[in-house]
Design an enzyme around this catalytic site. Sequence first.
Site, short mmCIF file in Angstrom:
data_model
loop_
_atom_site.label_atom_id
_atom_site.label_comp_id
_atom_site.label_asym_id
_atom_site.label_seq_id
_atom_site.Cartn_x
_atom_site.Cartn_y
_atom_site.Cartn_z
N GLY A 165 32.50 -32.40 -16.65
CA GLY A 165 32.19 -33.83 -16.76
C GLY A 165 31.92 -34.31 -18.16
CD GLU A 197 42.12 -7.19 1.90
OE1 GLU A 197 41.00 -7.46 1.42
OE2 GLU A 197 43.16 -7.19 1.22
#
Length: 623
Positions: free
Chosen positions: A217, A435
């Site tokens: 920002g 996994e």
Amino acid sequence: MDKKSFGKKPNKTPGNKKNYRNIGFIAFLVLFGIIIFSTAGQSPELEEVPLSEVVQRANRGDISRIEITGNELLVTESGEEEPSIESIKEEGTIYEQGLNGDVEGLVVDPQSESSTGTIFANIGISLLPVLIIGALILFMLRSAQGQGNQAMSFGKSKAKLYGSDKEKVTFDDIAGSDEAKQDLEEVVEFLKFPKKFEALGAKIPKGVLLVGPPGTGKTLLSRAVAGEAKVPFFSISGSEFVEMFVGVGASRVRDLFSKAKKNSPCIIFIDEIDAVGRRRGSGMGGGHDEREQTLNQILVEMDGFEQGTNVIVLAATNRADVLDPALLRPGRFDRRVNIILPDRKDREAILKVHFKNKPVEPDVDLSALAAKTAGTSGADLQNIANESSIVAARNNHKKVSATDITEAFEKVAIGPERRNKIMNDHEKELTAYHEAGHAVVGHVLPDSDMVHKVTIIPRGGTGGVTWFIPPEDKSYHSIIEYKDVLARMLGGRVAEEVMYGSDRVTTGAGSDLQKAAELARDMIINQGMGKKLRDQVFHVEEGTMMDRMVHEKQYSEETAKMIDEEVETLVTEAARRARAVIKENTKKLEELKDALVEKETIDADEVIKILEGSKMPKSASLY
């Protein structure tokens, strides 16, 4: 000065130029018509008859009128009103050539010869080539003038001016970044009440440098400063100063600061200032390099502000380390505002801002989403909110649900699902073992993050994902934590090795091995976490390729060999610990594999339930 008319010249508009072109085109058509009309001659409907026949017919009484213009005759037959015959006589009168003077009803009308049509025709024919050549020359001159104006406009600033007619952004519109806003509020005070500070001998800061990761920002905060102070805001990117021609960038800098002084008090915002503000002397062009000339002019303009002009320069970058020291000294950029990634409280506030105008279901928990998005920037959170609305619209929901937000978050964080990719049974089982290996090692090791989700559905560029999320934000990481992360990264490869044999491992762990090597090298080189090289860091130049070629290493070849050995030791130790965990919990690995093959995706609660009772072997301990 009216901001809307700033820099405009109303007398030179495209509409006026178009009118001038239309008038010139019409004049050209009129002239062309006159020439055609003048050279058209007599009507082609008249019959050409020899003079002898005209005389015979006139003597017989078949002709009522003869008009004579020079040697040309227009003959009207008896009973007709308009001439229908034309002829040419020789020198002398027509009576001398046989016409009787006493023919009843015959009118001979000599006309004075007019040369007006011939003169116009001659003039038109003579002027036509001149006008065509003149039009071509005028077109070429206009084109050259346009190119000249464009060349002269190279030195004009391309900064966009946002004044009072634009929609304002204030600090209330920005969530989080409280410390940065507090620092910038003083800049607003300087612009609003300069005499208040000048009365106490305080000088208005000339420059404020906003430093932070992408998406935090920086540009939005600069707009908010202008909105709060209610002053004009000149915005330009650092790359817009740089052109192919040397000196153009410096000219644009002078023009920009000249406009700013005329509109003071105001703000100049230079986004990505590292495009022109890099350290001088590193380029191949020496002092004549265009970028360095531009930087020199910025330095002069910032240091040459007169007191009381009330012009402040804001600049944003995420590479403050490459900026020239002269740019960072007091008197140029007096202040440096660090804008960091938002913490959990700020993330929740940012999410509330982005979901404020979206219809959401009552069960949506933005606090839980903020807890799961550690390490994300404000731009990432805005993207998640936008993707949530897109997912809800695609699912034909009237409101954004928690399921839509979860799907959007996972899509942004780990990539979209690729359900169209077909795997055979062996690849599916292999992926499930891989996994599951990550999940088992990460669950068992005490300093690893928590398992959030395990899936064997391909996402992004991966064949499956085991997703770990820290339970809370962390600013620091220990050696033990990093070693557990290394072991967790290698859990998939080790699971393949244990279940299929060392010669059956696949390329599925390529990305894991690369990330593990990068983390291990960072621990040794930048964090001083080695055994032999503890508390020593070895800087590696991260600039351009030319910088790395010019600058020598800050350590010897012997030290480089020790670094390689330290990296190898860390990776080998991580693989040994992962292997010990996998062998100790093979049964749990099988259960998790079976669940993945059946369901394809398992959430954190189910993973924890399956792995309940898994053991930490002594051989995997660091002590």
